[in-house]
Design a protein around this motif. Structure first.
Motif, mmCIF file in Angstrom:
data_model
loop_
_atom_site.group_PDB
_atom_site.id
_atom_site.type_symbol
_atom_site.label_atom_id
_atom_site.label_comp_id
_atom_site.label_asym_id
_atom_site.label_seq_id
_atom_site.Cartn_x
_atom_site.Cartn_y
_atom_site.Cartn_z
ATOM 1 N N ILE A 177 -5.989 -0.725 -0.319
ATOM 2 C CA ILE A 177 -5.008 0.072 -1.049
ATOM 3 C C ILE A 177 -3.627 -0.409 -0.629
ATOM 4 C CG2 ILE A 177 -4.028 2.361 -1.420
ATOM 5 C CD1 ILE A 177 -6.773 3.563 -0.876
ATOM 6 N N GLY A 178 -2.774 -0.643 -1.602
ATOM 7 C CA GLY A 178 -1.405 -1.072 -1.308
ATOM 8 C C GLY A 178 -0.402 0.000 -1.686
ATOM 9 N N LEU A 179 0.643 0.126 -0.872
ATOM 10 C CA LEU A 179 1.790 0.970 -1.222
ATOM 11 C C LEU A 179 2.986 0.036 -1.413
ATOM 12 C CD1 LEU A 179 3.228 3.803 -1.412
ATOM 13 C CD2 LEU A 179 3.790 3.489 1.018
ATOM 14 N N LEU A 180 3.621 0.153 -2.570
ATOM 15 C CA LEU A 180 4.773 -0.695 -2.883
ATOM 16 C C LEU A 180 6.002 0.201 -2.969
ATOM 17 C CD1 LEU A 180 3.112 -2.614 -5.869
ATOM 18 C CD2 LEU A 180 3.002 -3.182 -3.456
ATOM 19 N N VAL A 181 7.027 -0.103 -2.163
ATOM 20 C CA VAL A 181 8.217 0.760 -2.197
ATOM 21 C C VAL A 181 9.492 -0.057 -2.358
ATOM 22 C CG1 VAL A 181 7.190 2.612 -0.809
ATOM 23 C CG2 VAL A 181 8.452 0.803 0.357
ATOM 24 N N PRO A 217 15.955 -4.292 -1.393
ATOM 25 C CA PRO A 217 14.973 -3.973 -0.363
ATOM 26 C C PRO A 217 13.655 -3.447 -0.950
ATOM 27 C CG PRO A 217 17.132 -3.105 0.235
ATOM 28 C CD PRO A 217 17.237 -3.582 -1.181
ATOM 29 N N SER A 218 12.572 -4.144 -0.665
ATOM 30 C CA SER A 218 11.252 -3.817 -1.249
ATOM 31 C C SER A 218 10.179 -4.199 -0.248
ATOM 32 C CB SER A 218 10.993 -4.630 -2.524
ATOM 33 O OG SER A 218 12.077 -4.593 -3.398
ATOM 34 N N VAL A 219 9.309 -3.261 0.076
ATOM 35 C CA VAL A 219 8.302 -3.512 1.109
ATOM 36 C C VAL A 219 6.902 -3.244 0.564
ATOM 37 C CG1 VAL A 219 7.503 -2.882 3.436
ATOM 38 C CG2 VAL A 219 9.962 -2.932 2.933
ATOM 39 N N THR A 220 5.975 -4.125 0.922
ATOM 40 C CA THR A 220 4.556 -3.963 0.564
ATOM 41 C C THR A 220 3.773 -3.542 1.812
ATOM 42 O OG1 THR A 220 4.741 -5.731 -1.082
ATOM 43 C CG2 THR A 220 2.510 -5.167 -0.336
ATOM 44 N N PHE A 221 3.000 -2.475 1.703
ATOM 45 C CA PHE A 221 2.127 -2.018 2.795
ATOM 46 C C PHE A 221 0.682 -2.166 2.331
ATOM 47 C CE2 PHE A 221 6.085 0.251 3.288
ATOM 48 C CZ PHE A 221 6.285 0.367 4.655
ATOM 49 N N HIS A 222 -0.133 -2.847 3.120
ATOM 50 C CA HIS A 222 -1.562 -2.932 2.797
ATOM 51 C C HIS A 222 -2.368 -2.123 3.803
ATOM 52 C CE1 HIS A 222 -1.378 -6.801 0.182
ATOM 53 N NE2 HIS A 222 -1.292 -5.711 -0.531
ATOM 54 N N ALA A 257 8.055 4.483 -5.447
ATOM 55 C CA ALA A 257 6.823 4.133 -4.723
ATOM 56 C C ALA A 257 5.663 4.057 -5.711
ATOM 57 C CB ALA A 257 6.521 5.185 -3.655
ATOM 58 N N GLN A 258 4.868 3.015 -5.586
ATOM 59 C CA GLN A 258 3.676 2.887 -6.437
ATOM 60 C C GLN A 258 2.487 2.489 -5.572
ATOM 61 O OE1 GLN A 258 4.252 0.204 -9.763
ATOM 62 N NE2 GLN A 258 6.080 1.300 -10.477
ATOM 63 N N VAL A 259 1.307 2.877 -6.034
ATOM 64 C CA VAL A 259 0.069 2.530 -5.330
ATOM 65 C C VAL A 259 -0.671 1.477 -6.143
ATOM 66 C CG1 VAL A 259 -2.196 3.406 -4.607
ATOM 67 C CG2 VAL A 259 -0.149 4.784 -4.227
ATOM 68 N N LYS A 260 -1.230 0.495 -5.458
ATOM 69 C CA LYS A 260 -2.097 -0.487 -6.121
ATOM 70 C C LYS A 260 -3.424 -0.535 -5.372
ATOM 71 C CE LYS A 260 -3.927 -4.049 -8.069
ATOM 72 N NZ LYS A 260 -4.426 -4.117 -9.428
ATOM 73 N N LYS A 261 -4.522 -0.354 -6.118
ATOM 74 C CA LYS A 261 -5.843 -0.385 -5.484
ATOM 75 C C LYS A 261 -6.573 -1.682 -5.844
ATOM 76 C CE LYS A 261 -6.725 4.617 -5.637
ATOM 77 N NZ LYS A 261 -7.623 5.626 -6.223
ATOM 78 N N TRP A 262 -7.039 -2.395 -4.822
ATOM 79 C CA TRP A 262 -7.861 -3.593 -5.032
ATOM 80 C C TRP A 262 -9.294 -3.227 -4.636
ATOM 81 C CZ3 TRP A 262 -5.791 -7.695 -7.427
ATOM 82 C CH2 TRP A 262 -4.413 -7.893 -7.343
ATOM 83 N N ARG A 263 -10.147 -3.000 -5.631
ATOM 84 C CA ARG A 263 -11.534 -2.603 -5.338
ATOM 85 C C ARG A 263 -12.306 -3.763 -4.707
ATOM 86 N NH1 ARG A 263 -14.977 1.406 -6.899
ATOM 87 N NH2 ARG A 263 -13.435 2.351 -8.255
#
Ligand SMILES: Cc1cc2nc3c(=O)[nH]c(=O)nc-3n(C[C@H](O)[C@H](O)[C@H](O)COP(=O)(O)OP(=O)(O)OC[C@H]3O[C@@H](n4cnc5c(N)ncnc54)[C@H](O)[C@@H]3O)c2cc1C
Length: 311
Positions: A177-181, A217-222, A257-263
């Motif tokens: 699951i990714g959080l993009l902010v 400023p943009s950060v990706t959290f996995h 903030a958006q969520v991206k799910k990689w199944r």
């Protein structure tokens, strides 16, 4: 030779380029709206965020020569030489985001996006196979390369009567699951623009502005695979992710903030060969499940798939 390639990620595009250069008539189809697969970049307002693969390394000669070409043409550049410590090994990124590498590979190839393969079955005309699209149309082919994650590939081949002769059908994948902010100010991550094995929740945190991909400023959290699995269907997922991210962004405020799910983010096991072929070499399976669950593995698997058809 007429070849249909299912999947316009790294492996499919590399295979398509090699086959096209050798004179084959190649069509690549992908269910996604654009090319790249897990090499994905998303825009959020003025922010640009890589949300699949974050960077890549180079270990093999075949990939080295491809990356040298990309460097020469400005398609990729070095982000850093290690996050916590400088170990001398370059970490490369797409100059305009990881997806831009896929777009460069796709240049002048015949790629049909938003086109979902439904099944592969014996051909009714002169070609050995036909790939049936979910709208009922068919793409005839002398050979088919499938580069989807393994469960999807196996599902596409149920009508083809193929014996895989091994446990490939059981390949499982970890989720991410990714959080993009996007943020109102820069953050100071402790590493050189990224943190690996950050904490109990996050396996990677990447600063897309430090990387040079985003002008704001943009950060990706996995999130880690176990955390992702446990929280996949949570109603309060975005709140949980935001609170886990809070210590890393310090004084900055989240604008969006958006969520991206990689199944199917990462195969749990990797098959030792760089690709798999039927005895008559007309069906080839490729992708990162063969040569390693990374950009480099996908590249080398795609190349091996093309060579399997070219003999
Ligand atoms: C969250 C995340 C972080 C990662 N981080 C890194 C990293 O930092 N460094 C690194 O080296 N690697 C990383 N990876 C791994 C890397 O992204 C992959 O190994 C590589 O991109 C896989 O390429 P591929 O061509 O094998 O598969 P994919 O990129 O998955 O391509 C397969 C394509 O098949 C298409 N497809 C599937 N089914 C169908 C169908 N029925 N019809 C038509 N099309 C179909 C899909 O849409 C997709 O585009 C990461 C992956 C994820 C998910």
């Amino acid at each position: 030779m007429k070849v249909v390639i299912v999947g316009a990620g790294m492996s499919g595009l590399v295979a398509a380029r090699a086959l096209t250069e050798a004179g084959a008539e190649v069509t690549v189809i992908d269910k996604g709206r654009s090319v790249g697969g897990r090499m994905a970049t998303r825009r959020i307002g003025a922010g640009v965020l890589d949300h699949g693969a974050q960077f890549f390394t180079v270990r093999t000669p075949a990939f080295r020569s491809r990356v040298d070409d990309w460097l020469e043409r400005g398609v990729v550049r070095v982000w850093n030489h290690g996050f916590e410590v400088d170990d001398g090994y370059p970490r490369y990124v797409g100059t305009a985001g990881m997806n831009s590498i896929a777009k460069d590979l796709a240049t002048e190839l015949r790629v049909e996006t938003s086109t979902m393969a439904f099944t592969v079955r014996a051909g009714s005309g002169t070609e050995r196979w036909e790939v049936v699209i979910d709208d009922g149309t068919v793409r005839p082919a002398d050979a088919v390369i499938l580069t989807c994650p393994m469960p999807q590939t196996i599902a596409l081949l149920v009508d083809a009567g193929i014996d895989f002769g091994g446990p490939m059908e059981l390949t499982e994948y970890d989720r991410t699951i990714g959080l993009l902010v996007t943020l109102d100010r820069d953050v100071e991550l402790p590493g050189a623009g990224g943190v690996q094995e950050a904490d109990d929740v996050f396996s990677f945190i990447g600063d897309n502005a430090h990387k040079g991909v985003s002008s704001v400023p943009s950060v990706t959290f996995h999130a880690r695979p176990t955390w992702s699995e446990e929280h996949w269907d949570d109603d309060t997922l975005i709140e949980s992710l935001r609170s886990a991210a809070a210590p890393w962004i310090g004084e900055a405020s989240i604008i969006d903030a958006q969520v991206k799910k990689w199944r199917m983010a990462t195969p749990r096991e990797v098959w030792p060969d760089p690709c798999w072929t039927t005895e008559d070499d007309t069906i080839v399976l490729a992708g990162d499940v063969f040569a390693g669950p990374k950009v480099e593995g996908a590249h080398n698997s795609g190349l091996a798939a093309a060579h399997a058809l070219l003999g």
